[in-house]
Scaffold this motif. Structure first.
Motif, PDB file in Angstrom:
ATOM      1  N   CYS A   4       0.843  -1.189   0.000  1.00 46.78           N
ATOM      2  CA  CYS A   4       0.000   0.000   0.000  1.00 46.78           C
ATOM      3  C   CYS A   4       0.884   1.246   0.000  1.00 46.78           C
ATOM      4  N   CYS A   6      -0.149   4.383  -0.315  1.00 49.61           N
ATOM      5  CA  CYS A   6      -0.781   5.457   0.462  1.00 49.61           C
ATOM      6  C   CYS A   6      -0.389   5.407   1.941  1.00 49.61           C
ATOM      7  N   ASN A   7      -0.278   4.187   2.476  1.00 42.03           N
ATOM      8  CA  ASN A   7       0.017   4.013   3.901  1.00 42.03           C
ATOM      9  C   ASN A   7       1.411   3.455   4.168  1.00 42.03           C
ATOM     10  N   PRO A  25      -8.033  -6.688   4.042  1.00 43.94           N
ATOM     11  CA  PRO A  25      -7.105  -5.555   4.061  1.00 43.94           C
ATOM     12  C   PRO A  25      -7.445  -4.512   5.130  1.00 43.94           C
ATOM     13  N   TYR A  29      -4.798  -3.380   7.950  1.00 43.43           N
ATOM     14  CA  TYR A  29      -4.306  -2.017   8.074  1.00 43.43           C
ATOM     15  C   TYR A  29      -4.606  -1.461   9.463  1.00 43.43           C
ATOM     16  N   PRO A  36      -7.519   2.259   4.995  1.00 39.56           N
ATOM     17  CA  PRO A  36      -7.380   2.237   3.533  1.00 39.56           C
ATOM     18  C   PRO A  36      -7.728   3.603   2.948  1.00 39.56           C
ATOM     19  N   ARG A  37      -7.084   3.938   1.882  1.00 37.95           N
ATOM     20  CA  ARG A  37      -7.365   5.223   1.231  1.00 37.95           C
ATOM     21  C   ARG A  37      -7.916   4.997  -0.174  1.00 37.95           C
ATOM     22  N   GLN A  40      -6.497   0.765  -4.246  1.00 39.78           N
ATOM     23  CA  GLN A  40      -5.807   0.079  -5.336  1.00 39.78           C
ATOM     24  C   GLN A  40      -5.039  -1.154  -4.864  1.00 39.78           C
ATOM     25  N   CYS A  41      -4.706  -1.208  -3.607  1.00 38.67           N
ATOM     26  CA  CYS A  41      -3.895  -2.297  -3.055  1.00 38.67           C
ATOM     27  C   CYS A  41      -4.721  -3.485  -2.579  1.00 38.67           C
ATOM     28  N   PHE A  42      -6.028  -3.351  -2.539  1.00 39.73           N
ATOM     29  CA  PHE A  42      -6.872  -4.377  -1.926  1.00 39.73           C
ATOM     30  C   PHE A  42      -6.715  -5.758  -2.553  1.00 39.73           C
ATOM     31  N   ALA A  45      -3.375  -7.214  -1.429  1.00 39.28           N
ATOM     32  CA  ALA A  45      -3.425  -7.479   0.004  1.00 39.28           C
ATOM     33  C   ALA A  45      -4.290  -8.711   0.294  1.00 39.28           C
TER      34      ALA A  45
END
Length: 55
Positions: A4, A6-7, A25, A29, A36-37, A40-42, A45
């Motif tokens: 991720c 973003c994080n 996810p 997180y 989550p933001r 896109q990573c879900f 993950a």
């Protein structure tokens, strides 16, 4: 590897969260005090979490 952007959550952290009971996810997180933001990573993950839970 970063999962991720973003994080700044790494693959190793997602694996650790899955071993500690995270099932998605969002819960993974949350283990690190993050939310989550963009989402896109879900998919990546989810794959990591499924692999850890299957092992």
């Amino acid at each position: 590897m970063i999962v991720c952007v973003c994080n700044a959550i790494r693959e190793s952290e997602v694996r650790e969260a899955a071993r500690n009971g995270a099932s998605c996810p969002t819960s993974a997180y949350r283990c690190f005090g993050r939310k989550p933001r963009c989402g896109q990573c879900f998919s990546f993950a989810r794959e990591i979490i499924a692999a850890e839970r299957a092992a």
